[in-house]
Motif scaffolding. Structure first.
Motif, PDB file in Angstrom:
ATOM      1  N   THR A 119       4.150   1.429  -7.887  1.00 24.78           N
ATOM      2  CA  THR A 119       2.912   0.274  -8.404  1.00 24.78           C
ATOM      3  C   THR A 119       1.480   0.889  -8.370  1.00 24.78           C
ATOM      4  OG1 THR A 119       1.883  -1.813  -8.058  1.00 24.78           O
ATOM      5  CG2 THR A 119       2.525  -0.420  -6.197  1.00 24.78           C
ATOM      6  N   ASP A 120       0.467   0.529  -9.268  1.00 23.12           N
ATOM      7  CA  ASP A 120      -0.814   0.189  -9.186  1.00 23.12           C
ATOM      8  C   ASP A 120      -1.270  -1.198  -8.717  1.00 23.12           C
ATOM      9  OD1 ASP A 120      -0.811  -2.586 -11.049  1.00 23.12           O
ATOM     10  OD2 ASP A 120      -1.190  -1.661 -12.768  1.00 23.12           O
ATOM     11  N   TYR A 160       1.842   2.002  -3.287  1.00 24.47           N
ATOM     12  CA  TYR A 160       1.434   1.919  -4.703  1.00 24.47           C
ATOM     13  C   TYR A 160       0.656   4.108  -4.266  1.00 24.47           C
ATOM     14  CZ  TYR A 160      -4.053   3.109  -6.214  1.00 24.47           C
ATOM     15  OH  TYR A 160      -5.304   3.823  -6.386  1.00 24.47           O
ATOM     16  N   GLU A 205       1.014  -1.586  -0.233  1.00 25.25           N
ATOM     17  CA  GLU A 205       0.128  -0.089  -0.020  1.00 25.25           C
ATOM     18  C   GLU A 205       1.129   1.440  -0.076  1.00 25.25           C
ATOM     19  OE1 GLU A 205      -3.872   1.995   2.418  1.00 25.25           O
ATOM     20  OE2 GLU A 205      -2.864   0.152   3.477  1.00 25.25           O
ATOM     21  N   TYR A 256      -2.767  -2.299  -5.833  1.00 26.23           N
ATOM     22  CA  TYR A 256      -3.082  -1.606  -4.065  1.00 26.23           C
ATOM     23  C   TYR A 256      -2.719  -2.193  -2.779  1.00 26.23           C
ATOM     24  CZ  TYR A 256      -5.325   1.279  -0.390  1.00 26.23           C
ATOM     25  OH  TYR A 256      -5.561   1.823   1.139  1.00 26.23           O
TER      26      TYR A 256
END
Length: 193
Positions: free
Chosen positions: A114-115, A109, A106, A117
């Motif tokens: 990063t995409d 994210y 998280e 979550y």
């Protein structure tokens, strides 16, 4: 219970109050329990993909576990769950300077690295989704480590489904969530909530 499409929702999800209180629990849900977080099969590749991005944030013990058994394992029920350290801590947990536990995925994210979550089961907690073939069941999971969240939810009058709007939309879609809100309003009119 109510049903929207093939999803049955416990009234507890609509009635009970919940609002995470990180100052009280310090992220204990990521480090307590006897198994890792449930992982959907399509999330395994995402966890492996994000691993190099979060690797340096993970503990040396987590590195050892991941190198030995990977990011997930089958628990005693045969379900895929995140690997754990010392029989309890999720391998993706990290700590800040205050000693609060947080999810390394998280954090990555939120930093735009990063995409992904985090696993949907983590994002949805304290809701657990059961898959029963032709339908899914959305239930509220009570756990003593979340007592402070229950108290804060009552104080702020935030129902479980309201607190978890974002992950419920992530899991079931915006149209489904709108239907849920309509159903809640109807139940309130009937004095059932």
């Amino acid at each position: 219970m109510i049903q929207i499409d093939d999803i049955v929702i416990s009234l507890d999800v609509l009635r009970e109050k919940f609002l995470c209180n990180l100052d009280a629990c310090k992220g204990e849900c990521c480090i307590e329990g006897d198994a890792g977080a449930p992982v959907e099969l399509d999330e395994i590749a995402k966890l492996e993909e994000v691993l190099p991005i979060v690797w340096d944030a993970l503990s040396p013990e987590a590195h050892t576990v991941i190198e030995k058994q990977g990011v997930v394992y089958a628990d005693r029920d045969g379900d895929m769950v995140t690997s754990i350290v010392n029989g309890k801590d999720c391998v993706f947990t990290c700590y800040d300077e205050r000693g609060y536990c947080y999810c390394a995925i998280e954090k990555a994210y939120r930093e735009g690295k990063t995409d992904f979550y985090k696993p949907i089961s983590c994002h949805l907690y304290p809701i657990r989704v059961g898959d029963y073939g032709p339908y899914k069941a959305v239930n509220y999971h009570r756990w003593s480590v979340c007592q402070a969240a229950v108290l804060l939810g009552k104080k702020e009058n935030v129902a479980v489904y309201q607190f978890l709007k974002e992950p419920l939309i992530r899991k079931f879609g915006e149209a489904w969530y709108r239907e849920l809100e309509i159903a809640v309003e109807e139940l309130k009119k009937q004095n059932l909530l």
